[in-house]
Design a protein around this motif. Sequence first.
Motif, PDB file in Angstrom:
ATOM      1  N   ASN A 177       0.831  -1.209   0.000  1.00 18.60           N
ATOM      2  CA  ASN A 177       0.000   0.000   0.000  1.00 18.60           C
ATOM      3  C   ASN A 177       0.863   1.255   0.000  1.00 18.60           C
ATOM      4  OD1 ASN A 177      -2.567  -1.176  -0.100  1.00 18.60           O
ATOM      5  ND2 ASN A 177      -2.548  -1.593   2.090  1.00 18.60           N
ATOM      6  N   ASP A 208      -1.195  -3.092  -8.356  1.00 17.29           N
ATOM      7  CA  ASP A 208      -2.436  -2.990  -7.593  1.00 17.29           C
ATOM      8  C   ASP A 208      -3.142  -4.332  -7.433  1.00 17.29           C
ATOM      9  OD1 ASP A 208      -3.295  -3.277 -10.182  1.00 17.29           O
ATOM     10  OD2 ASP A 208      -4.502  -1.463 -10.246  1.00 17.29           O
ATOM     11  N   ARG A 324      -7.379   3.864 -12.104  1.00 17.64           N
ATOM     12  CA  ARG A 324      -6.678   3.912 -10.826  1.00 17.64           C
ATOM     13  C   ARG A 324      -5.303   4.543 -11.020  1.00 17.64           C
ATOM     14  NH1 ARG A 324      -8.228   1.231  -6.410  1.00 17.64           N
ATOM     15  NH2 ARG A 324      -9.543  -0.135  -7.652  1.00 17.64           N
ATOM     16  N   SER A 411     -14.153  -4.647  -1.103  1.00 13.33           N
ATOM     17  CA  SER A 411     -13.134  -5.675  -1.353  1.00 13.33           C
ATOM     18  C   SER A 411     -11.797  -5.382  -0.691  1.00 13.33           C
ATOM     19  CB  SER A 411     -12.923  -5.830  -2.858  1.00 13.33           C
ATOM     20  OG  SER A 411     -12.395  -4.633  -3.414  1.00 13.33           O
ATOM     21  N   LYS A 412     -11.505  -4.103  -0.431  1.00 10.59           N
ATOM     22  CA  LYS A 412     -10.169  -3.738   0.037  1.00 10.59           C
ATOM     23  C   LYS A 412      -9.806  -4.368   1.370  1.00 10.59           C
ATOM     24  CE  LYS A 412      -9.522   0.516   1.429  1.00 10.59           C
ATOM     25  NZ  LYS A 412      -9.021   0.420   2.824  1.00 10.59           N
ATOM     26  N   ASP A 413     -10.780  -4.535   2.245  1.00 13.08           N
ATOM     27  CA  ASP A 413     -10.504  -5.013   3.600  1.00 13.08           C
ATOM     28  C   ASP A 413     -10.851  -6.481   3.811  1.00 13.08           C
ATOM     29  OD1 ASP A 413      -9.676  -2.443   4.912  1.00 13.08           O
ATOM     30  OD2 ASP A 413     -11.654  -1.842   4.193  1.00 13.08           O
ATOM     31  N   PHE A 438     -12.053  -6.834  -8.367  1.00 12.60           N
ATOM     32  CA  PHE A 438     -12.600  -6.941  -7.015  1.00 12.60           C
ATOM     33  C   PHE A 438     -13.162  -8.341  -6.772  1.00 12.60           C
ATOM     34  CE2 PHE A 438     -13.648  -2.149  -7.391  1.00 12.60           C
ATOM     35  CZ  PHE A 438     -12.315  -1.839  -7.172  1.00 12.60           C
ATOM     36  N   ARG A 441     -10.262 -10.706  -6.310  1.00 18.28           N
ATOM     37  CA  ARG A 441      -9.641 -10.566  -4.989  1.00 18.28           C
ATOM     38  C   ARG A 441     -10.395 -11.396  -3.964  1.00 18.28           C
ATOM     39  NH1 ARG A 441      -9.038  -4.547  -3.115  1.00 18.28           N
ATOM     40  NH2 ARG A 441      -7.600  -4.596  -4.891  1.00 18.28           N
TER      41      ARG A 441
END
Length: 543
Positions: A177, A208, A324, A411-413, A438, A441
């Motif tokens: 990150n 990413d 992004r 989705s990030k967490d 996403f 992931r």
Amino acid sequence: MSGVLNLVSAGPGFADMIVPRAEAALRDSDVIVAYELYLRWVSPWLDGKEIHTPPLTQERERALLAIDKARSGAKVALISSGDIGIYAMAALAFEEMREDDTYSVNVIPGITSANACASLLGSPLSHDFATLSLSDLLCPWEWIEHRARHIAQADLACVLYNVQSAGRQEGVYRILNLMLQSKAPHTLCGVVKNAYRPGQEIAIHRLDALPALQFDMLTTIVIGNRFTQRKRDWIFTPRGYNDWTTDVAELANAADGADGTVMPLAAEQPASDAVWVFSGTGDGNLLAAAVAAQGAPVVVSTATEYGGSLALQDCPGVSVWAGRQGVEARRQALQRSRARVLLDATHPFATVISAQLMALSVELGIPYLRYERPSALTPVAPKGVELCDSMAQAAASAVMRGKRIFLATGSKDLATFLQAPGAAQCDWFARVSAEPEFMQRALDLGIARSHLCAMQGPFSQEFNQALWRDWQIDCVVTKDAGDAGGYSAKLAAAQALGIHLIVVKRPALAYPLAVDNFDAALQQLALWTADGGMARQAEVQAQ
């Protein structure tokens, strides 16, 4: 008789990767000191030797044993994998050596993990690069993060060693990150496991995409720079003499083929002298439309192409900059288009982009305004609702309270929940945006396809109730995203079904200027665009 200490590099793991000088030193040595695994690689040259194999955790004991044997007059070979002088045993030997020692020392170089992995990927280290170990056993974690941040800011290619272990699960994701804060998200990377050993695996990804992957101590990550390109099944970094002023966005096509998907960047140059609205949310788009309705040129920036397509629908006549972007591409686009205002209308949990925008505001002298949608939380949480300060706290509570847990956190967490202690005992369900990256992931983290809802929210109470009832959910985790993010509908659905609802509170950021309604935002923009007020406000914020 004076002894000899040969510090021998055994390379990545195949005998034919060991340099001839190392072979000669092994043949000439009477005593061999090594971790037992390394002996397999040098077995042809061990007949008749005195062999000592202290275990893996006893590196200093191995060095002391080799030195004691050399002091007694023996010819000793202390063996390490890779290059013994890089993250390896040579430094320990020199630490334990005395000034009055008389034995001779030979340091014999070898092929490092960085060299080996780079050769399997192509030629990603052909320009300046750095190596960074992510093990904090011998180096404070704060130093590791500090170095990673500067590597990323310099856009150096880099090699990450000691990537992940059973006791160090989260560190690599923090480093990745940090890299994404300064490096372009489409930067090409290689992930190599067991380089030149049995079980070798090689994969090429965009930067990413890496946070969704799982690694281990046998994995090395190679991260390219802005010029790293793909050709056939290889990646390479040109040696130099490039146009170092080239906009990062213009290099995005070099990432074609990584992971089988490409996130295209905006094809057109953003409008000049515009108010830049950083959105990606429904209320952000409505605010951008309101700004445009006042006659100001507007650029709407979104993180995904899908978000960009929604912005075009919601905000007729605006310029959309989708994809992004890394901070460098964003910096150059703002400068070249002479952005007038940075209006941050991103999601309340998009802290990384908000922090970047505040920093760019100060650096570039562009005024910054935060639109923060109102929170839907009440001073006292309703019955059946639990408030948590972080995703990690929410994950620990969810594992304790539920067996069939629905994640409405994005989705990030997901990794924080799926990798929490006890998570394997739970059935996990998730709702993510219908973007291929996403969804992938979530699948990579182990969520079954039948447990995945890939739809764009927000959703009604009725939809939530029907979904959670059919899936027999007993615990739901969501964010304080406000009513605009569907919080009230989730609360009502959870209460109707008697489901425990865990809500993660918003992270606190020190915004220089923030409003929570459209009228206040439009009034502030009008002040800045009248009689030079905008320039004066930029000077105040810069101070």
